[in-house]
Design an enzyme around this catalytic site. Structure first.
Site, PDB file in Angstrom:
ATOM      1  N   SER A 126       0.849  -1.201   0.000  1.00  0.00           N
ATOM      2  CA  SER A 126       0.000   0.000   0.000  1.00  0.00           C
ATOM      3  C   SER A 126       0.876   1.238   0.000  1.00  0.00           C
ATOM      4  O   SER A 126       1.981   1.228   0.564  1.00  0.00           O
ATOM      5  CB  SER A 126      -0.862   0.009   1.262  1.00  0.00           C
ATOM      6  N   TYR A 139      -1.701  -1.221  10.356  1.00  0.00           N
ATOM      7  CA  TYR A 139      -1.788  -1.381   8.893  1.00  0.00           C
ATOM      8  C   TYR A 139      -0.496  -0.912   8.211  1.00  0.00           C
ATOM      9  O   TYR A 139       0.057  -1.623   7.367  1.00  0.00           O
ATOM     10  CB  TYR A 139      -2.996  -0.595   8.363  1.00  0.00           C
TER      11      TYR A 139
HETATM   12  N1  LIG Z   1      -8.702  -0.494  -1.219  1.00  0.00           N
HETATM   13  C1  LIG Z   1      -7.645   0.317  -1.056  1.00  0.00           C
HETATM   14  O1  LIG Z   1      -7.755   1.571  -1.043  1.00  0.00           O
HETATM   15  C2  LIG Z   1      -6.264  -0.271  -0.896  1.00  0.00           C
HETATM   16  C3  LIG Z   1      -5.175   0.613  -0.900  1.00  0.00           C
HETATM   17  C4  LIG Z   1      -3.891   0.103  -0.736  1.00  0.00           C
HETATM   18  C5  LIG Z   1      -3.714  -1.259  -0.613  1.00  0.00           C
HETATM   19  N2  LIG Z   1      -4.775  -2.101  -0.602  1.00  0.00           N
HETATM   20  C6  LIG Z   1      -4.523  -3.536  -0.429  1.00  0.00           C
HETATM   21  O2  LIG Z   1      -5.118  -4.242  -1.491  1.00  0.00           O
HETATM   22  C7  LIG Z   1      -5.472  -5.555  -1.041  1.00  0.00           C
HETATM   23  C8  LIG Z   1      -6.910  -5.838  -1.405  1.00  0.00           C
HETATM   24  O3  LIG Z   1      -7.727  -4.910  -0.715  1.00  0.00           O
HETATM   25  P1  LIG Z   1      -9.229  -4.570  -1.138  1.00  0.00           P
HETATM   26  O4  LIG Z   1      -9.389  -3.109  -0.965  1.00  0.00           O
HETATM   27  O5  LIG Z   1      -9.567  -5.193  -2.434  1.00  0.00           O
HETATM   28  O6  LIG Z   1     -10.017  -5.244   0.083  1.00  0.00           O
HETATM   29  P2  LIG Z   1     -11.332  -6.153   0.189  1.00  0.00           P
HETATM   30  O7  LIG Z   1     -12.316  -5.787  -0.864  1.00  0.00           O
HETATM   31  O8  LIG Z   1     -11.744  -6.083   1.606  1.00  0.00           O
HETATM   32  O9  LIG Z   1     -10.754  -7.613  -0.147  1.00  0.00           O
HETATM   33  C9  LIG Z   1      -9.883  -8.237   0.746  1.00  0.00           C
HETATM   34  C10 LIG Z   1      -9.663  -9.661   0.279  1.00  0.00           C
HETATM   35  O10 LIG Z   1      -8.735 -10.292   1.182  1.00  0.00           O
HETATM   36  C11 LIG Z   1      -9.278 -11.521   1.596  1.00  0.00           C
HETATM   37  N3  LIG Z   1      -8.856 -11.875   2.939  1.00  0.00           N
HETATM   38  C12 LIG Z   1      -8.843 -11.084   4.052  1.00  0.00           C
HETATM   39  N4  LIG Z   1      -8.458 -11.797   5.114  1.00  0.00           N
HETATM   40  C13 LIG Z   1      -8.197 -13.056   4.674  1.00  0.00           C
HETATM   41  C14 LIG Z   1      -7.783 -14.248   5.291  1.00  0.00           C
HETATM   42  N5  LIG Z   1      -7.511 -14.312   6.611  1.00  0.00           N
HETATM   43  N6  LIG Z   1      -7.621 -15.358   4.529  1.00  0.00           N
HETATM   44  C15 LIG Z   1      -7.894 -15.322   3.217  1.00  0.00           C
HETATM   45  N7  LIG Z   1      -8.291 -14.225   2.552  1.00  0.00           N
HETATM   46  C16 LIG Z   1      -8.457 -13.109   3.288  1.00  0.00           C
HETATM   47  C17 LIG Z   1     -10.785 -11.350   1.531  1.00  0.00           C
HETATM   48  O11 LIG Z   1     -11.372 -12.615   1.306  1.00  0.00           O
HETATM   49  P3  LIG Z   1     -12.382 -13.375   2.280  1.00  0.00           P
HETATM   50  O12 LIG Z   1     -13.134 -12.391   3.060  1.00  0.00           O
HETATM   51  O13 LIG Z   1     -13.188 -14.225   1.346  1.00  0.00           O
HETATM   52  O14 LIG Z   1     -11.476 -14.224   3.118  1.00  0.00           O
HETATM   53  C18 LIG Z   1     -10.941 -10.476   0.291  1.00  0.00           C
HETATM   54  O15 LIG Z   1     -11.001 -11.275  -0.863  1.00  0.00           O
HETATM   55  C19 LIG Z   1      -5.194  -5.581   0.469  1.00  0.00           C
HETATM   56  O16 LIG Z   1      -3.940  -6.187   0.707  1.00  0.00           O
HETATM   57  C20 LIG Z   1      -5.151  -4.114   0.827  1.00  0.00           C
HETATM   58  O17 LIG Z   1      -4.382  -3.850   1.977  1.00  0.00           O
HETATM   59  C21 LIG Z   1      -6.052  -1.639  -0.742  1.00  0.00           C
END
Ligand SMILES: NC(=O)c1ccc[n+]([C@@H]2O[C@H](COP(=O)([O-])OP(=O)(O)OC[C@H]3O[C@@H](n4cnc5c(N)ncnc54)[C@H](OP(=O)(O)O)[C@@H]3O)[C@@H](O)[C@H]2O)c1
Length: 236
Positions: A126, A139
């Site tokens: 991130s 985080y």
């Molecule tokens: N959205 C943003 O602004 C942003 C910015 C910077 C970085 N990121 C990074 O991008 C990545 C994806 O984020 P997102 O925004 O797409 O979030 P999201 O929509 O909440 O998706 C998170 C994903 O991670 C999975 N997950 C979480 N805990 C898990 C566990 N214990 N075991 C297996 N799977 C798990 C969830 O699957 P299940 O619930 O099915 O387990 C879900 O598919 C993350 O690493 C996040 O930190 C996001």
């Protein structure tokens, strides 16, 4: 067809990547959410794997049948904020570090040996890792660790390409929980496009949206004491 495994494929960025890669790749889409996994299996070329990335035994058993991968995208993650740093919540800290950082070690132990010579490893970190941000002790620390891990793997691994992804704000269920404004936030479609473009060019670092990440990169160059002063302005 090339084979890609994506963790965190049931929602947000990971789901966007799974759906797009399924057009011309065999996709192993991982997550815990049963309903979302069963929806993904309706899409051609997608195999769903139900596993918790914090449990190495689940990763081992779910991935036992996979013999070779071209692309491994470690994207699963969660965000929780420390609201009161004075009364530090170590259970919250552990939850976030477990999912965002330690899980990477488990996935690497099981899946790196399956990545073919010339393949690609992508770690989704991130842009929060660039600067010390308010309430981000858990985080931010997890993502700074993820970035360091990716970059030190790039130093040691000659047989594959390693990329780290530094997204700005992306509108997903993860950020829907945020109670603050998210400057220059992009959609999942825009994020997916930027990540896939960076992967196809084998970029070592993929960051977007550029206007936002360049500002953070500039701020990162400031002496810490100056950032500390400025950061007071964005504290709640
Ligand atoms: N959205 C943003 O602004 C942003 C910015 C910077 C970085 N990121 C990074 O991008 C990545 C994806 O984020 P997102 O925004 O797409 O979030 P999201 O929509 O909440 O998706 C998170 C994903 O991670 C999975 N997950 C979480 N805990 C898990 C566990 N214990 N075991 C297996 N799977 C798990 C969830 O699957 P299940 O619930 O099915 O387990 C879900 O598919 C993350 O690493 C996040 O930190 C996001």
């Amino acid at each position: 067809m090339k084979r890609v495994l994506i963790t965190g494929a049931t929602s947000g960025i990971g789901r966007g990547l799974a759906e797009q890669y399924a057009n011309d790749h065999i996709v192993y889409a991982c997550g815990r959410n049963e309903q979302a996994l069963s929806e993904l299996t309706q899409i051609a070329n997608i195999t769903a794997l139900q596993m918790d990335v914090t449990k190495i035994d689940e990763i081992k058993s779910q991935c036992a049948q996979i013999d070779a991968l071209d692309l491994l995208i470690l994207n699963a993650g969660n965000c929780e904020y420390i609201d009161d740093a004075k009364h530090f919540d170590s259970a919250l800290f552990k939850r976030v570090i477990d999912v965002n950082l330690l899980s990477l070690g488990y996935c690497l132990e099981v899946l790196l040996p399956r990545l073919r010579e010339g393949g690609q490893l992508i770690i989704v970190s991130s842009s929060a890792s660039f600067l010390a941000l308010p309430r981000a002790q858990a985080y931010g620390a997890s993502k700074a660790g993820a970035t360091y891990l990716a970059q030190s793997l790039a130093v040691d691994l000659d047989h594959i390409d390693v990329s780290v992804v530094h997204p700005g704000f992306v509108k997903t269920p993860l950020t829907d929980k945020n109670d603050f404004s998210m400057p220059m936030a992009v959609s999942v479609e825009q994020a997916t496009k930027a990540i896939m473009k960076g992967i196809s060019k084998r970029k070592k670092e993929i960051h977007f949206p550029k206007r936002f990440t360049f500002i953070l990169k500039l701020l990162q160059l400031l002496p810490f004491s100056m950032w500390l002063f400025l950061s007071k302005g964005i504290r709640r």
